[in-house]
Each structure stands twice: as C-alpha cells, then as structure tokens.
Write a protein that holds these residues in place. Structure first.
Motif, PDB file in Angstrom:
ATOM      1  N   ALA A   9       0.834  -1.201   0.000  1.00 47.57           N
ATOM      2  CA  ALA A   9       0.000   0.000   0.000  1.00 47.57           C
ATOM      3  C   ALA A   9       0.867   1.250   0.000  1.00 47.57           C
ATOM      4  N   LEU A  26      -4.894   6.855  -0.965  1.00 50.07           N
ATOM      5  CA  LEU A  26      -4.928   5.986   0.217  1.00 50.07           C
ATOM      6  C   LEU A  26      -5.908   6.533   1.259  1.00 50.07           C
ATOM      7  N   LYS A  28      -8.637   8.244   0.630  1.00 53.52           N
ATOM      8  CA  LYS A  28     -10.003   7.939   0.182  1.00 53.52           C
ATOM      9  C   LYS A  28     -10.364   6.493   0.505  1.00 53.52           C
ATOM     10  N   LYS A  29      -9.424   5.587   0.249  1.00 52.94           N
ATOM     11  CA  LYS A  29      -9.682   4.180   0.580  1.00 52.94           C
ATOM     12  C   LYS A  29      -9.863   4.001   2.090  1.00 52.94           C
ATOM     13  N   THR A  32     -13.331   5.090   3.109  1.00 52.60           N
ATOM     14  CA  THR A  32     -14.317   4.041   2.813  1.00 52.60           C
ATOM     15  C   THR A  32     -14.194   2.902   3.825  1.00 52.60           C
ATOM     16  N   ALA A  33     -12.953   2.516   4.118  1.00 53.93           N
ATOM     17  CA  ALA A  33     -12.729   1.440   5.089  1.00 53.93           C
ATOM     18  C   ALA A  33     -13.296   1.808   6.455  1.00 53.93           C
ATOM     19  N   THR A 190     -11.601  -5.113   5.588  1.00 56.62           N
ATOM     20  CA  THR A 190     -10.899  -4.444   4.498  1.00 56.62           C
ATOM     21  C   THR A 190      -9.471  -4.073   4.903  1.00 56.62           C
ATOM     22  N   ASP A 192      -7.692  -1.880   3.727  1.00 57.83           N
ATOM     23  CA  ASP A 192      -7.453  -0.436   3.695  1.00 57.83           C
ATOM     24  C   ASP A 192      -7.652   0.243   5.044  1.00 57.83           C
TER      25      ASP A 192
END
Lengths: 429, 429
Positions: A9, A26, A28-29, A32-33, A190, A192
């Motif tokens: 990552a 990263l 943004k991910k 979401t995570a 996840t 992330d």
C-alpha cells in the motif's frame, strides 16, 4: 525478501504531485474502510488483533530481514548510534510488538458507550454515543514498533489509520504493514483500514495534513520541529503531542529528601523522553540547604547543571526554554510560589509540572494555578504516561487543551454522536 | 452618545499591522485575565453575571441609541431588510439579552468537576479535573445579542473571551462590551476577561486565528464562507460550527403522516437556521404515494421544490450540495437505504440527518451508519439545538468530530487537567 509493492500500500511517486495523489488515494480508501469498521463488533476486532499478534511473531524472520536492510542503509548513511538503537528490532522486540496487540485486545472497547442520555420533556429520547473518529493519520519517527502500536489503538477504537513513519525505517514499516493488511483480509476486514504512506520526502506529510474531508485528525509524534511544522501547515485538525519543558518546583516547605529523590528521578529515569524534568526551581527560602544537596546528587549521576550559581555551567536565556532530553538540567532560584508559577507560565510547554512541598495550601495553589496537562505534588514527572495512568495503551501525550489533554488512550481516539428517537415529533414554532 | 474609546477596548488601527498589534495586545491581556478567572468561585461568577444583566437593562437607553447609529449606517449603506432585522434591538430584545445572562447564572458550573479519578496500585492519587480552556475567540455576524450570550457562556465556564463581531453592529457591540467590562471591574474582576476586537477589516480575524500561544480556541459562527476562511488559515485550534446540509430520508416503511409532518417542520419552522432540512430523500418503494403528499403540503406552505420529477424546478448537481437556508428544498428518489446513506455520505455536512421509518432494523442501521453530529429517527431536524437538548445555553453547533460534536454548552468550553498527588513517589526504571 522484499514484499510485493501492491501489498505494501505504498507507491513511490516520481514527483511531489504524484506523492500527493498517492496519499489522497490511500486516504479515500481509508475513509471508505472506516465506514465498515464502525460495523465491527468488539469480538471481531479482538480476533483480528490476536491474529495480527500471532502473524507478527510467525513472520519474525521476514520482519528482522527487512529491519536489517534499514540498519544496513542507516550504517551506510552514517546515522547516529542512538537512532540506530531505536531503529533496531530483535526477536525479543518483535515479541514485544506482538504482545502490545494482545494487550490492546483485552482493553475495554470504547465504541458504543452511551456517554449520556435522557428523555426530554416532550418524550424525545436522547443518547450521546461514542463513535470512531474515522480516519486517523499518525506522523512519527524512527521506532518501527509505533507502526503496530498505532494500528492497534486506532483499530480497536474503530478507526482506519494512515501511517507516515520515518524513511529510515521504511523497510521494517512496510513489512509490518504488509502483515497487518494480510491479517485483516484473512479476517474478512478491508485491508485499507491500515496503510503506510510514502516516506521519501515531506510531501507525503503535507498531503496528509491537508487532506480535509478525508482525514479526521492527524497526530504528530516526534520532536518540536516536526510538531510545529505539522500544526502550522495543517488544515486537518491536529493533536499536539509530547513537547515537554517540565519543571520541578522545590517549595519553601519541601521535605528535602523527597525533593532530591523526585528531582533525580524526574531527570535521570529516562532523560530522552518528553516527561523528563528540564528545570528545577528552588525556592530562595531553602536554597542554601537545597541547592547543594540536589545538585550534588544530580552531578554524582552525571547530570550537567546549568544555572547562575557557582559550580554550574553559566545559564543563558535559552536554557530556560531548552528541552534538553539529555543528562542536562537548568536550575534557578525563585522568590516564592508566585515567581515559580510565573516562570512556568513563561517557559513551560503545558506538559507536566511538579511541586515538592509539605504545605497543603501551597500544593492546592500550585495545582490550581499551573496550566498543564499534568500537575504533580510530591511525585516524579515521569508518571505522566498512559501505562502508568492505567490506560493500557497510549497513542501519545497531548499538550493541547482541545479534545484530549495528557496521555491519550483508546477513548481519546473517538468522537460522539447524538441519537434522537421520536415518534413523529416536530418542534413548535 | 458614544462610549470613550479606552473603555471600548477597541482601537482603530490605521493599517493592518496596527490592527494585528491591537488584537495581539488584547489577546495578551485576555490571557493574563484568564489566569485569574480560574480562581473565581461559582458564586463570584454568578454575582457578576446577574449584575451584568441588571446593568444591561438599566442601560437600555444607551444601548438602543448605539444600535440606532448602527441601523442608520446600515440604512445609508443600503443593507438588506433581513440583515437590518437581525441587527435591530428593541426594549424587549434588550430584556431578552439580560435574561440570557440570568439563565446562564443558574446553570451548573462545569469548572472543578472531577471527571474521573482513582488511586493507582503504587498509592498515587489521580484526579482528572475540569478546567477552563483559557482564552476563547468568537467570530460572528450581525446579531448584537451574540456579544452578550458568548460572554456569558465563556465567563461562566471560566474563560476570557475575545469577540469579533460584524462591523455592521460595531456601535451596539461596543456599548454592550463597555457595560460588561464596567460591571466586571465593579465586581473586582479584571475587565480584560472580555474585549471587542476591531471589525473594520478581515485583518483582525486573521490576527485572532493566528495568535498561537495566546488564544486557545476560535469558534467561527456564521456562513460557510466565513467558517471555511477561518479554518483554512487558522494556526490556533478551531471548532467548526453550523454549516448544515441536512436530509430527511423517507424510508420504504415510513408512516407517511409522520413523514409529511417531519419534513414540513424540518424545512419550514425556521428556514434560515442551520438545522433546517435542505433535501428530502424518498425511497423508491413509496415514492408514488409519498411524493405527491409531501410536495403538495410543502408547496401549500410556499416551498419551492427542486428535483427531477414533473412539477418541480429542474435540479442540477449543485442542488444536492446547496444549503438553501430559504423556502427551497431538493427532493430525490433513492433506491433503498444504502442509496440514501451513500447520498448523505456524499453531500451531507455532518450536522443533522433524519430517517422516517416504522422499521426498527432500518432505524438501527441508519443511526449506526450515518456519520453526523445528530441522527434523528421520526423527529424533525429542528431539534438539534442546545436549548432543546436541555443545555440551557449554546455557543454554537459543532460539525467537527474533535473536542465537541453537536450543540455546545458550558462543558464544551472547558478542558481538563490531571492532578497527581504522591508522598515522594518516584517511578522505577
């Protein structure tokens, strides 16, 4: 053995706008995570933490190999011995890192706590519930153990975490994060939820602290320069940590045995950490007795005394502000409690301040008037510490007044929201 | 009658570096004042608040005269009617301002509360005590009542306060602050506990939000533009308030009588305030019934509907982000709870979000997954309000996650410190 880039990552941006894009991607991910982490039960989180601990111990070989690459690079770059020591992992230190996750697993989960609640006169039911902050960024220096410690605390409190470690520990950190992400995936969570940011330049720090709307808080852990740079340029909320110009005030009515013991421990237990004492303020009323006793015991331990009295290194104005973080201490004779508090008010950083006194009124006045995260009476400044306070884990020591002050444990990485349940309630005009 | 300049604690800088100096000078005085406020008892503070209330009522004539000068200037400048109304004081409004201080006087004093405490295994006694933040800056718009309200809340919670009001209310604010300072002095309290900053230009705002080390927090109260400018340029910690793009989601299993009532109240009770609803999300499963019922009731009250259905003002992407603060609302048909939450996640500002449903699982899921200061079930968004929540007073509604979230009362203007009492305790190596 180097881990595949995708799993780490981390991308290596060729220029600063690439790095910014990588960091924001990263983030943004992670955002979401973070939404899905809030749906995990305490049992889900604890199982993942224990699995991560086992995986880290099982992967000791690849972790130590990655660490050796960092050490080799450090040696080639000629970095100093104390930094090399902080960077170095051993089998025992790897076990220590794994055990840190196991300790976090047994801590109470702050998420879902009802902080307060009531039924309003109109029948509306109000609950203030503890929720994760969301996405937490941590900017830190050499020690690779912080990578895992910070993940553990952030994850247990329901947050996704973006880690920006030191470039000197890049390989160690990448391998540790690779393992953490693998364990999360294997546990149906996840990956992330944790990511390591590029560390080649300061660009990734800037991108992180300006990722407004994606990152909920950034916590810098390190020296005063790092913290100042983060706070001055951040548009994301930050929590200042760890800069400690701590004082011990030896009051006119101090027990000088206690004073000597407290000053010695406050300075010499671990001079490099933020709760170490940097200045002793000795009340003029007891200076004739106290000064020789305290300074001789300090000097016997190898502490260099900076001050205006004979036999000391001559002090300049800079000595009162200096956070030595070494076997140095400044000593000043002050004319009573008002002068002691005025000195602390001018030079203190709001971390930890101590008074040694047998007088209740002086203790009361000092604790009331001194503005710091922790105020000690007849106790060493070294006690300002999350583990000592019984928090079980600590993400840093906040020296600001907003949100959290003093050692920060799991609840300090949370926010709250109000739930308001009605049955068709509308508000009168 | 114009108050003497010295008493107004305002200087009129001839250029921006003068203004910065004036602001930082007032901030230094406020910081000194804040140290002494921490020594006041609750009785001291309440007596001063009640005296200030009486003084304001007694000075109604000079307050109204100052307000008339603001109104005359506003009329000459051609400012709009709604702003003139917010600016205007009447004898009744002056009494209302005084009564606000009396209400704050009877609220519990948060200062000195022991938030938590314990005795550690080694005998150290730990207490986390609630203390004032120190110096609080408030940046606000037209209403002169905010000047006194903000002083009351800040003072009761032990803080000194720097007020940066609107230039349109300069004379009213100066007269009110002159009275407050006079009352403090008469009560043996330093007048510097409250000061009005120059309002001729944005320079004073910039100086305030960059007064690191002097000011502990700045709270902007106003439109999105003001708040964004403050947060983006501040080096002092800030608390974002009041921007609300609030939604009401009419779930597939909503009682449509409740839905209609809640939507109507959320939009029309006071369209200009931050907790007003700006978008209705109607589940596709009930859209055929719900849409005509809800929109006809809204339209009957004069609300303009923006959306994609026939008979609506055609909506553009901007309508989903728009905080109308007017008799306008956007309406969107969404395909289930996931789509509703995704829409809120994209366009919401984290203020207040509501679901109307008779289904427990949907209510649970919505309250758990939606990330906002307040989440309502079958209740109007208009309930997000400090007075409605029973706080007795409100300094604003925080839409950030750090420190405070939702309506902020007295405890939200405080910090804590740790008191650690020992009898010569030192920490083992």
């Amino acid at each position: 053995m180097s881990a595949p880039t995708a799993d780490r990552a981390v991308a290596t941006g060729s220029d600063s706008s690439d790095t910014t894009q990588v960091v924001h991607g990263l983030a943004k991910k992670a955002r979401t995570a973070s939404r899905s982490l809030n749906g995990l039960t305490t049992a889900d989180k604890n199982a993942a933490l224990l699995a991560a601990a086992d995986a880290i111990e099982a992967a000791a070989d690849t972790i130590l190999a990655a660490n050796q690459r960092d050490l080799d690079r450090g040696a080639a770059d000629g970095i100093e011995a104390s930094l090399m020591d902080r960077l170095r992992l051993t089998p025992e230190r790897v076990t220590g890192i794994a055990n840190g996750l196991r300790q976090v697993a047994v801590l109470p989960d702050p998420i879902g706590e009802i902080v307060q609640g009531k039924t309003l006169p109109n029948g509306l039911q109000l609950r203030q519930v503890r929720v994760p902050l969301g996405v937490v960024g941590i900017v830190y220096e050499a020690r690779p153990n912080v990578t895992v410690d910070a993940f553990g605390i952030a994850f247990k409190s329901g947050n996704a975490v973006l880690l920006r470690g030191s470039s000197s520990a890049a390989d160690s950190n990448a391998e540790l994060v690779r393992i953490l992400r693998e364990v999360l995936s294997a546990n149906g969570i996840t990956a992330d939820a944790v990511a390591l940011l590029p560390s080649e330049s300061r660009t990734s720090v800037t991108a992180l602290i300006q990722a407004r709307g994606l990152v909920d808080v950034v916590i810098p852990r390190g020296g005063a320069g790092l913290i100042e740079a983060v706070v001055a340029n951040a548009t994301v909320p930050t929590i200042e940590t760890g800069v400690g110009n701590c004082h011990v005030y030896v009051h006119a009515l101090a027990d000088l045995d206690v004073a000597t013991r407290v000053v010695l421990n406050s300075k010499t237990r671990r001079p490099s950490v933020c709760n170490t004492a940097e200045t002793v303020l000795v009340d003029a009323a007891v200076a004739a007795d106290a000064l020789p006793r305290i300074t001789s015991v300090l000097q016997a331990q190898g502490v260099v005394i900076h001050g205006d009295e004979t036999g000391m290194e001559p002090a300049t104005e800079a000595d009162w502000s200096e956070e030595y973080l070494s076997m140095d201490i400044a000593v000043k004779v002050v004319d009573g409690i008002d002068a002691a508090i005025a000195h602390i008010d001018t030079y203190g950083t709001g971390h930890t301040e101590a008074i040694v006194t047998a007088d209740l009124a002086a203790a009361d006045e000092f604790t009331r008037r001194v503005d710091a995260a922790a105020v000690m009476v007849n106790a060493s400044t070294a006690f300002t510490d999350g583990e000592q306070f019984g928090f079980g884990a600590e993400i840093g020591i906040s020296t600001q007044k907003l949100h959290a002050r003093g050692p920060m444990g799991l609840p300090e990485l949370t926010s709250t929201k109000w739930l308001v349940w009605g049955n068709g309630h509308v508000r009168p005009a």
